[in-house]
Design an enzyme around this catalytic site. Structure first.
Site, PDB file in Angstrom:
ATOM      1  N   GLU A  48      25.064 -53.325 -42.122  1.00 20.54           N
ATOM      2  CA  GLU A  48      25.881 -53.380 -42.924  1.00 20.54           C
ATOM      3  C   GLU A  48      26.651 -54.654 -42.759  1.00 20.54           C
ATOM      4  O   GLU A  48      26.736 -55.850 -41.899  1.00 20.54           O
ATOM      5  CB  GLU A  48      27.028 -52.578 -43.443  1.00 20.54           C
ATOM      6  CG  GLU A  48      26.148 -50.865 -43.716  1.00 20.54           C
ATOM      7  CD  GLU A  48      26.598 -50.196 -43.962  1.00 20.54           C
ATOM      8  OE1 GLU A  48      28.610 -50.137 -44.220  1.00 20.54           O
ATOM      9  OE2 GLU A  48      26.200 -49.097 -44.991  1.00 20.54           O
ATOM     10  N   CYS A  70      12.117 -50.872 -49.167  1.00 19.95           N
ATOM     11  CA  CYS A  70      11.501 -50.880 -48.070  1.00 19.95           C
ATOM     12  C   CYS A  70      10.344 -49.842 -47.856  1.00 19.95           C
ATOM     13  O   CYS A  70       9.695 -49.692 -47.264  1.00 19.95           O
ATOM     14  CB  CYS A  70      12.777 -50.201 -46.844  1.00 19.95           C
ATOM     15  SG  CYS A  70      14.288 -50.860 -46.325  1.00 19.95           S
ATOM     16  N   GLU A 130      15.340 -49.624 -41.193  1.00 20.97           N
ATOM     17  CA  GLU A 130      13.741 -50.055 -41.756  1.00 20.97           C
ATOM     18  C   GLU A 130      13.133 -51.257 -41.492  1.00 20.97           C
ATOM     19  O   GLU A 130      12.507 -51.780 -40.989  1.00 20.97           O
ATOM     20  CB  GLU A 130      13.136 -48.512 -42.589  1.00 20.97           C
ATOM     21  CG  GLU A 130      12.903 -47.498 -42.693  1.00 20.97           C
ATOM     22  CD  GLU A 130      14.680 -46.960 -43.767  1.00 20.97           C
ATOM     23  OE1 GLU A 130      15.915 -47.780 -43.504  1.00 20.97           O
ATOM     24  OE2 GLU A 130      14.414 -46.296 -44.686  1.00 20.97           O
TER      25      GLU A 130
HETATM   26  N1  THU Z   1      19.550 -47.117 -46.068  1.00 25.87           N
HETATM   27  C1  THU Z   1      19.049 -47.234 -44.311  1.00 25.87           C
HETATM   28  O1  THU Z   1      19.435 -48.011 -43.206  1.00 25.87           O
HETATM   29  N2  THU Z   1      17.921 -46.880 -44.908  1.00 25.87           N
HETATM   30  C2  THU Z   1      17.594 -45.821 -45.851  1.00 25.87           C
HETATM   31  O2  THU Z   1      16.439 -45.132 -45.601  1.00 25.87           O
HETATM   32  C3  THU Z   1      18.070 -45.321 -46.840  1.00 25.87           C
HETATM   33  C4  THU Z   1      20.521 -46.427 -45.823  1.00 25.87           C
HETATM   34  C5  THU Z   1      21.092 -47.707 -44.906  1.00 25.87           C
HETATM   35  C6  THU Z   1      21.418 -49.015 -46.260  1.00 25.87           C
HETATM   36  C7  THU Z   1      23.300 -48.734 -46.149  1.00 25.87           C
HETATM   37  O3  THU Z   1      23.587 -49.074 -44.705  1.00 25.87           O
HETATM   38  C8  THU Z   1      23.826 -46.921 -45.688  1.00 25.87           C
HETATM   39  O4  THU Z   1      22.249 -46.452 -45.608  1.00 25.87           O
HETATM   40  C9  THU Z   1      24.235 -46.614 -47.612  1.00 25.87           C
HETATM   41  O5  THU Z   1      23.286 -46.815 -47.882  1.00 25.87           O
END
Ligand code: THU
Length: 135
Positions: A48, A93, A59
């Site tokens: 983030e 993704c 992903e």
């Molecule tokens: N997130 C992912 O990394 N992959 C997913 O499949 C769903 C969401 C992350 C993005 C963000 O950092 C956090 O999860 C909350 O949405």
């Protein structure tokens, strides 16, 4: 490799990525691991950013690692996190996976404590998708 063995190996790799996730804003760690066409494993975690839209998904990182290590096809991708709901890949993704998958590719969704919850083919998550063959 047998499916159980694949799930076990990808779970270990994705769990390590999950532990290293940088998610101070959402508090929602996600790990992902890919098995490519040569049985090599590539993982990733969400990263983030204080400027929220600049964050990236687990992903996305795993796919980048596959490409930089010369993997070509996602045979399996496993996503792991801690939620009562399935942590299915976001729309962007799904499209990223689409670029590097084939009809047999499986997307496995896991809970960090409860293990495998469900597996999907990409078609189930992204119907009538647009990919390299459509150009
Ligand atoms: N997130 C992912 O990394 N992959 C997913 O499949 C769903 C969401 C992350 C993005 C963000 O950092 C956090 O999860 C909350 O949405």
């Amino acid at each position: 490799m047998k499916l159980n063995n694949i799930i076990n190996k990808l779970t270990i790799s994705a769990s390590q990525a999950y532990e290293n996730a940088y998610a101070p804003y959402s508090g929602f760690n996600v790990g992902a691991a890919i098995l490519d066409e040569n049985d090599n494993i590539h993982n990733g975690c969400n990263v983030e950013n204080a400027a929220y839209p600049s964050g990236s998904c687990a992903e996305e990182q795993a796919i980048g690692n596959m490409i930089v290590n010369s993997g070509k096809i996602i045979k399996h991708i496993l996503v792991i996190g801690k939620s009562d709901e399935l942590i299915t890949p976001c729309g962007a993704c799904r499209q990223r996976i689409r670029e590097f998958c084939d009809a047999s590719t499986l997307i496995h969704i896991c809970h960090i404590e409860k293990g495998l919850q469900r597996s999907f083919h990409l078609d189930e998550l992204l119907a009538y998708s647009f990919g390299p063959e459509n150009l």
